[in-house]
Design an enzyme around this catalytic site. Structure first.
Site, PDB file in Angstrom:
ATOM      1  N   THR A   1       0.108  12.671  -7.162  1.00  0.00           N
ATOM      2  CA  THR A   1      -0.610  13.934  -7.020  1.00  0.00           C
ATOM      3  C   THR A   1      -0.105  14.965  -8.024  1.00  0.00           C
ATOM      4  O   THR A   1      -0.846  15.865  -8.424  1.00  0.00           O
ATOM      5  CB  THR A   1      -0.466  14.475  -5.586  1.00  0.00           C
ATOM      6  OG1 THR A   1      -0.866  13.457  -4.657  1.00  0.00           O
ATOM      7  CG2 THR A   1      -1.327  15.700  -5.356  1.00  0.00           C
TER       8      THR A   1
ATOM      9  N   TYR B   1       7.100   1.816  -4.511  1.00  0.00           N
ATOM     10  CA  TYR B   1       5.689   2.065  -4.221  1.00  0.00           C
ATOM     11  C   TYR B   1       4.863   0.853  -4.625  1.00  0.00           C
ATOM     12  O   TYR B   1       4.754   0.516  -5.800  1.00  0.00           O
ATOM     13  CB  TYR B   1       5.228   3.302  -4.995  1.00  0.00           C
ATOM     14  CG  TYR B   1       3.940   3.941  -4.509  1.00  0.00           C
ATOM     15  CD1 TYR B   1       3.206   3.411  -3.462  1.00  0.00           C
ATOM     16  CD2 TYR B   1       3.464   5.103  -5.110  1.00  0.00           C
ATOM     17  CE1 TYR B   1       2.041   4.015  -3.018  1.00  0.00           C
ATOM     18  CE2 TYR B   1       2.300   5.715  -4.679  1.00  0.00           C
ATOM     19  CZ  TYR B   1       1.590   5.177  -3.640  1.00  0.00           C
ATOM     20  OH  TYR B   1       0.433   5.780  -3.216  1.00  0.00           O
TER      21      TYR B   1
ATOM     22  N   LYS C   1       6.793   1.808   0.163  1.00  0.00           N
ATOM     23  CA  LYS C   1       5.585   2.568   0.417  1.00  0.00           C
ATOM     24  C   LYS C   1       4.364   1.743   0.007  1.00  0.00           C
ATOM     25  O   LYS C   1       4.309   1.227  -1.118  1.00  0.00           O
ATOM     26  CB  LYS C   1       5.624   3.881  -0.373  1.00  0.00           C
ATOM     27  CG  LYS C   1       4.430   4.793  -0.144  1.00  0.00           C
ATOM     28  CD  LYS C   1       4.580   6.070  -0.956  1.00  0.00           C
ATOM     29  CE  LYS C   1       3.377   6.986  -0.748  1.00  0.00           C
ATOM     30  NZ  LYS C   1       3.447   8.191  -1.588  1.00  0.00           N
TER      31      LYS C   1
END
Length: 300
Positions: free
Chosen positions: A46, A133, A158
């Site tokens: 983000t 991730y 994640k």
């Protein structure tokens, strides 16, 4: 490092000249922590990690750490080419970060054992705790996930793929293989849509892009889902999150562009996204503004 509650992934603000807007970033992070974020993940997806130079990256992490002021843990992104990922790890440690979110290596597809080696080499360049991730071209098998637990400073995993069956196998394999305090996260875009499903396989932590611009709704959703208020969860999913996802899916990259537009709509001008992303079209920003009003109305 203990993470709980709503995890905050701030955007990276840019000024009219396209350069990093440091004062705006400081305000953004401080507001998020003050609102009740459980942790800050700076310079991640983000935060347009893909569009930052290494010096900008270090400044973003430093500002996030200073603005959080020790109130919650601050983690930062790392990833891409192996030398760049290792440099991110070093710079993040120098800037005072509490940990790293290790994003996928650049572009290439690789077998699971190669991904484990990539993680191992980044981990060797820093003592910071690392959350790996899984998304895009970084896909781990249960055996590879177990191998990650053998790397001392890898503390979490994640998931950004959304394959619940595969993720359940990974969770079970890791839990059976080690008694380490190893944490799992739901890292899908607009993760709230899948929070009930992930909680069903024992994954309660999740990232919230919505928290960037609508903390009232993000916090109300988290409170409802943890307290078992199924009615409010359903109303928020149907009346806010589902139409937000439908809007997000109209244009690739809107998972970032809409968040930036939302932060600006709520009174903090964070500027444009950097290429190759595109800014949200005016008609889509108008739809987002209506969705923000709808979300606030649902939570009262």
């Amino acid at each position: 490092m203990h993470l709980d509650g709503v995890l905050f992934f701030p955007v990276t603000p840019f000024g009219a000249d396209g350069e990093l807007a440091e004062d705006v970033l400081a305000k953004h992070v401080n507001r998020g922590v003050t609102e009740g974020a459980g942790g800050v993940f700076a310079a991640c997806g983000t935060g347009e990690f893909n569009a930052l130079g290494i010096d900008e990256y270090a400044r973003v992490v430093r500002i996030a750490v200073e603005s959080a002021g020790g109130r919650v843990p601050v983690l930062s992104g790392a990833g891409g080419p192996l030398p760049f990922a290792r440099e991110c790890a070093r710079r993040a440690a120098d800037a005072g970060a509490d940990g790293l979110l290790l994003l996928p290596p650049y572009l290439v597809s690789a077998p699971a054992e190669g991904l484990v080696r990539y993680v191992r080499e980044v981990a060797a360049s820093s003592d910071l705790p690392i959350i790996v991730y899984q998304r895009a071209n970084a896909r781990f098998t249960p055996a590879a996930a177990v191998a990650l637990t053998e790397i001392p400073n890898v503390v979490g995993f994640k998931d950004g793929l959304g394959d619940i069956d595969a993720m359940q196998r990974i969770v079970l394999a890791v839990r059976e293989a080690t008694d380490r305090d190893f944490t799992f996260f739901n890292g899908l875009p607009t993760a709230e849509m899948t929070v009930p499903a992930y909680r069903g396989i024992g994954v309660s932590l999740y990232s919230s892009a919505v928290f960037c611009f609508l903390p009232e709704v993000a916090l109300a959703f988290h409170k409802a889902v943890t307290a078992g208020d199924d009615d409010l969860v359903r109303r928020l999913l149907a009346g806010f999150y589902r139409p937000l996802v439908e809007l997000r899916d109209l244009v690739p990259g809107y998972a970032v562009s809409l968040v930036k537009a939302g932060v600006t709509l709520r009174g903090l001008d964070v500027g444009r996204v950097r290429p190759p992303l595109v800014d949200a079209a005016p008609e889509h920003v108008a739809r987002l503004e209506r969705l923000i009003a709808a979300g606030l109305e649902i939570v009262g």
